[in-house]
Design an enzyme around this catalytic site. Structure first.
Site, PDB file in Angstrom:
ATOM      1  N   ARG A  72       0.821  -1.211   0.000  1.00 39.50           N
ATOM      2  CA  ARG A  72       0.000   0.000   0.000  1.00 39.50           C
ATOM      3  C   ARG A  72       0.859   1.266   0.000  1.00 39.50           C
ATOM      4  NH1 ARG A  72      -1.597  -1.902   5.566  1.00 39.50           N
ATOM      5  NH2 ARG A  72      -0.783  -0.404   7.091  1.00 39.50           N
ATOM      6  N   LYS A  73       2.114   1.173   0.486  1.00 42.07           N
ATOM      7  CA  LYS A  73       2.995   2.340   0.392  1.00 42.07           C
ATOM      8  C   LYS A  73       3.328   2.651  -1.066  1.00 42.07           C
ATOM      9  CE  LYS A  73       3.088   3.571   4.597  1.00 42.07           C
ATOM     10  NZ  LYS A  73       3.559   2.641   5.566  1.00 42.07           N
ATOM     11  N   TRP A 105      -7.456   6.869   9.589  1.00 40.70           N
ATOM     12  CA  TRP A 105      -6.972   7.762   8.530  1.00 40.70           C
ATOM     13  C   TRP A 105      -6.331   7.001   7.381  1.00 40.70           C
ATOM     14  CZ3 TRP A 105      -4.759   8.000  13.482  1.00 40.70           C
ATOM     15  CH2 TRP A 105      -3.448   7.523  13.598  1.00 40.70           C
ATOM     16  N   GLU A 109      -7.089   7.673   3.582  1.00 36.94           N
ATOM     17  CA  GLU A 109      -5.928   8.040   2.762  1.00 36.94           C
ATOM     18  C   GLU A 109      -5.843   7.160   1.514  1.00 36.94           C
ATOM     19  OE1 GLU A 109      -1.790   8.853   4.517  1.00 36.94           O
ATOM     20  OE2 GLU A 109      -1.647   6.800   3.761  1.00 36.94           O
ATOM     21  N   ASP A 241       1.319   2.029  20.612  1.00 30.99           N
ATOM     22  CA  ASP A 241       2.535   2.808  20.799  1.00 30.99           C
ATOM     23  C   ASP A 241       2.363   3.842  21.911  1.00 30.99           C
ATOM     24  OD1 ASP A 241       5.132   3.451  20.232  1.00 30.99           O
ATOM     25  OD2 ASP A 241       4.698   4.591  18.421  1.00 30.99           O
ATOM     26  N   ARG A 441       5.493   5.321   7.705  1.00 32.00           N
ATOM     27  CA  ARG A 441       6.712   4.559   7.474  1.00 32.00           C
ATOM     28  C   ARG A 441       6.973   4.428   5.982  1.00 32.00           C
ATOM     29  NH1 ARG A 441       5.290  -0.218  11.855  1.00 32.00           N
ATOM     30  NH2 ARG A 441       3.219  -0.016  10.932  1.00 32.00           N
TER      31      ARG A 441
END
Length: 464
Positions: A72-73, A105, A109, A241, A441
């Site tokens: 997906r990046k 998001w 996106e 996180d 990332r």
């Protein structure tokens, strides 16, 4: 703890393209152009920065990015370069168009990326996708406080006159967040996440509890209904996180006062665990990650007895995820040391508080030994550590290593590391360090306050 994020070429180029088609904000356009001219004359540009600025980039911005999000990046990168005028039509990605199960998001996106891709390729664009993006732009604030998706929503809808009102409102929201240097960044703030890290560092270093009381109350008030914490007060999507460091701080600061918050947090952590034993960042069912699993184990080890089965499964998964060289997948950091420290934190917390079956106990000791050997093997001659072997030393990576070595009771490298940190510390106590955090990332974002915080965590751990 305010978390000023440095301006980035990525968001600034996309904002510039958007403002060039909007004559209502000439000062904002002049400011972002000035910022981009300044960074183009400077150094330290990434391959993505160079591509976005129309300069020879030299290599693929995603070269070497081996991660479960890589497919997906590719879609995201193709849409960004096309929207910036730095690439042709985005190629179809190696992932399906379905985005269900992803965090809030990221779903939106990728919908925007799909609209940009399909329009560029001359393919039909789904009206319901356009309506969904317009609905997010018509909100009173930037959706989830995240600028990059917001910019992609605007660029996806810009060619469609029917959505002019949504684009105008979204542009006004964006301009209101412009930095003093004229640039834009990935998010309005990381205030909750950064506060949890800084407060944890101060608490571990022995800062007076009274000086952190208001910080603890502020963080406790940011806990979401599901028991977790999100990276910023503007976001609703919680994550492992931020929850890890928020709970670590509240437990260290005053576990009795914040017992209800910690109890809700334990329930959140338990519910996020995957069937394989590991923990993801955002949602159960998405791939487990070593750094998140280390943080989750450190949290659950604070209250071992009710969570013994979950802890044992997490230990098995984390030990098995370690690479032969002692490292773990880096997660949201650009440094090997971040995931190593978090894995060591989780494994030592469990080892010190919970009797494990012999096979699990042996796996923990082997994993900790490999991590310690890796850190000692990659120690630079100047006393510090770099983000990866062969990289120049930096204070943040050195802070990670110190924190892990302190937990591992491996003191031999600590004096040289302290000398390195003393030599590079500024008079005001801050440090000059390269960007360490990636968002998304693997794109770096600079959050300067994190450098002294991570150094302080390392000093506190090795001081013990």
């Amino acid at each position: 703890m305010r978390s000023a994020c440095g301006s980035r070429v990525l968001e600034s180029v996309l904002a510039c393209r958007l403002l060039e088609d909007d004559d209502r904000h000439p000062d904002a356009l002049a400011g972002v152009r000035s910022y981009l001219r300044a960074v183009a004359r400077g150094g330290g540009l990434t391959p993505l920065d160079r591509a976005l600025l129309g300069m020879p980039s030299g290599r693929d911005p995603l070269a070497g990015f081996a991660h479960h999000t890589a497919g997906r990046k590719r879609l995201l990168m193709g849409a960004i370069l096309h929207a910036a005028g730095a690439g042709g039509a985005p190629a179809p990605p190696s992932v399906p168009d379905a985005v269900g199960g992803l965090h809030t998001w990221k779903q939106a996106e990728l919908t925007a990326c799909r609209v940009i891709r399909d329009r560029a390729a001359g393919s039909p664009v789904a009206g319901h996708d356009l309506d969904a993006l317009a609905g997010l732009l018509l909100k009173p604030r930037i959706f989830e406080g995240n600028h990059l998706p917001h910019l992609l929503f605007l660029l996806a809808l810009r060619p469609y006159p029917a959505y002019r009102a949504a684009v105008r409102q979204g542009t006004d929201l964006l301009v209101a967040t412009q930095h003093a240097d004229g640039g834009f960044s990935v998010a309005e703030s990381f205030d909750t996440w950064v506060t949890s890290i800084v407060a944890t560092a101060l608490s571990e270093a022995g800062t007076d509890r009274g000086s952190l009381a208001r910080t603890a109350d502020w963080l406790a008030a940011r806990q979401a209904d599901d028991g977790g914490w999100s990276y910023t007060p503007q976001a609703t999507q919680t994550d492992m996180d931020t929850t890890y460091t928020a709970m670590a701080f509240l437990h260290h600061h005053d576990p009795a006062r914040y017992a209800p918050h910690l109890a809700a947090g334990y329930a959140y952590v338990r519910g996020l665990q995957n069937d394989d034993g590991g923990w993801p960042t955002y949602r159960r069912g998405t791939p487990s990650e070593p750094a998140m699993t280390g943080g989750a184990l450190a949290v659950l080890a604070q209250h071992c007895a009710p969570h013994a089965q979950q802890i044992a499964a997490g230990v098995r998964w984390l030990a098995a995820s370690q690479r032969p060289d002692g490292t773990f997948e880096r997660g949201w950091s650009l440094a090997d040391g971040n995931a190593i420290f978090r894995a060591v934190h989780g494994l030592t917390a469990v080892r010190d508080r919970l009797p494990l079956p012999p096979p699990a106990a042996e796996a923990v000791e082997q994993a900790l030994g490999r991590a310690a050997d890796r850190l000692e093997r990659t120690h630079n001659r100047d006393g510090g550590w770099g983000q990866q072997p062969g990289r120049a030393s930096d204070p943040v990576s050195t802070g990670y290593a110190l924190a892990a070595l302190g937990l591992l009771h491996r003191p031999s490298r600590i004096p040289a590391a302290l000398a390195y940190l003393s030599a590079c510390r500024r008079p005001d106590g801050s440090f000059d360090a390269p960007a360490d955090t990636a968002a998304p990332r693997p794109i770096p974002v600079d959050v300067p306050v994190l450098a002294p915080a991570y150094v302080l965590r390392g000093l506190a751990r090795c001081g013990r």
